[in-house]
Design a protein around this motif. Structure first.
Motif, PDB file in Angstrom:
ATOM      1  N   ALA A   7       0.834  -1.202   0.000  1.00  0.00           N
ATOM      2  CA  ALA A   7       0.000   0.000   0.000  1.00  0.00           C
ATOM      3  C   ALA A   7       0.867   1.249   0.000  1.00  0.00           C
ATOM      4  O   ALA A   7       0.566   2.226  -0.687  1.00  0.00           O
ATOM      5  N   ILE A   8       1.967   1.201   0.735  1.00  0.00           N
ATOM      6  CA  ILE A   8       2.887   2.338   0.772  1.00  0.00           C
ATOM      7  C   ILE A   8       3.483   2.573  -0.613  1.00  0.00           C
ATOM      8  O   ILE A   8       3.674   3.718  -1.026  1.00  0.00           O
ATOM      9  N   GLU A   9       3.735   1.494  -1.348  1.00  0.00           N
ATOM     10  CA  GLU A   9       4.271   1.618  -2.712  1.00  0.00           C
ATOM     11  C   GLU A   9       3.328   2.438  -3.589  1.00  0.00           C
ATOM     12  O   GLU A   9       3.770   3.318  -4.331  1.00  0.00           O
ATOM     13  N   LEU A  10       2.040   2.180  -3.502  1.00  0.00           N
ATOM     14  CA  LEU A  10       1.065   2.924  -4.296  1.00  0.00           C
ATOM     15  C   LEU A  10       1.035   4.390  -3.868  1.00  0.00           C
ATOM     16  O   LEU A  10       1.046   5.288  -4.710  1.00  0.00           O
ATOM     17  N   ILE A  11       1.038   4.642  -2.577  1.00  0.00           N
ATOM     18  CA  ILE A  11       0.984   6.014  -2.062  1.00  0.00           C
ATOM     19  C   ILE A  11       2.241   6.789  -2.449  1.00  0.00           C
ATOM     20  O   ILE A  11       2.161   7.956  -2.833  1.00  0.00           O
ATOM     21  N   LYS A  12       3.399   6.144  -2.380  1.00  0.00           N
ATOM     22  CA  LYS A  12       4.654   6.808  -2.764  1.00  0.00           C
ATOM     23  C   LYS A  12       4.639   7.221  -4.228  1.00  0.00           C
ATOM     24  O   LYS A  12       5.254   8.208  -4.609  1.00  0.00           O
ATOM     25  N   ASN A  13       3.955   6.458  -5.045  1.00  0.00           N
ATOM     26  CA  ASN A  13       3.914   6.717  -6.487  1.00  0.00           C
ATOM     27  C   ASN A  13       2.629   7.400  -6.927  1.00  0.00           C
ATOM     28  O   ASN A  13       2.231   7.289  -8.086  1.00  0.00           O
ATOM     29  N   ILE A  14       1.995   8.116  -6.025  1.00  0.00           N
ATOM     30  CA  ILE A  14       0.721   8.771  -6.335  1.00  0.00           C
ATOM     31  C   ILE A  14       0.871   9.753  -7.497  1.00  0.00           C
ATOM     32  O   ILE A  14      -0.043   9.934  -8.285  1.00  0.00           O
ATOM     33  N   ASP A  15       2.053  10.349  -7.639  1.00  0.00           N
ATOM     34  CA  ASP A  15       2.268  11.305  -8.729  1.00  0.00           C
ATOM     35  C   ASP A  15       2.340  10.631 -10.098  1.00  0.00           C
ATOM     36  O   ASP A  15       2.186  11.282 -11.121  1.00  0.00           O
TER      37      ASP A  15
END
Length: 126
Positions: free
Chosen positions: A46-54
């Protein structure tokens, strides 16, 4: 004529499945483990998705589909989805896609390209 690389690979997979006794029950267990739901952003996935939100984007056709499915009107579909992803309490990855559940919609994002595939209104529970 020696077997092709693809044929050798398929043979190895079959051999591996037979060797470890891969049964239908075990396949289902693996499937269930891969589709676990994460209730917060404490998980690495989930953190991976949030980190790549841009990196999250969509196509013009996707933008129209999302706006139509969610009745967004003139609102920017990608910006709306990004905000909902950041506010979401439930993010899980199943196969090649991320599924983000907000209070009002389910958003599907391709895990490799971060492309928003679709978003749908959540159905009311009976």
């Amino acid at each position: 004529m020696p077997p092709t690389r693809a044929a050798r690979s398929a043979e190895q997979q079959i051999f591996s499945a037979e060797k470890i006794g891969d049964t239908g029950k075990e396949k289902q267990k693996m499937k269930n483990e891969n589709s676990k739901t994460y209730q917060n952003f404490a998980t690495a996935e989930a953190i991976e998705l949030i980190k790549n939100i841009d990196k999250i984007h969509t196509t013009e056709m996707g933008r129209g589909r999302i706006s139509r499915n969610l009745f967004l009107g003139e609102c920017d579909a990608v910006l709306w989805c990004k905000e909902k992803i950041l506010d979401s309490k439930e993010i899980f990855r199943k196969g090649k896609n991320w599924y983000i559940t907000t209070g009002e919609a389910i958003i599907t994002v391709n895990a490799a390209s971060y492309t928003i595939i679709t978003a749908h209104k959540m159905k009311a529970k009976k």
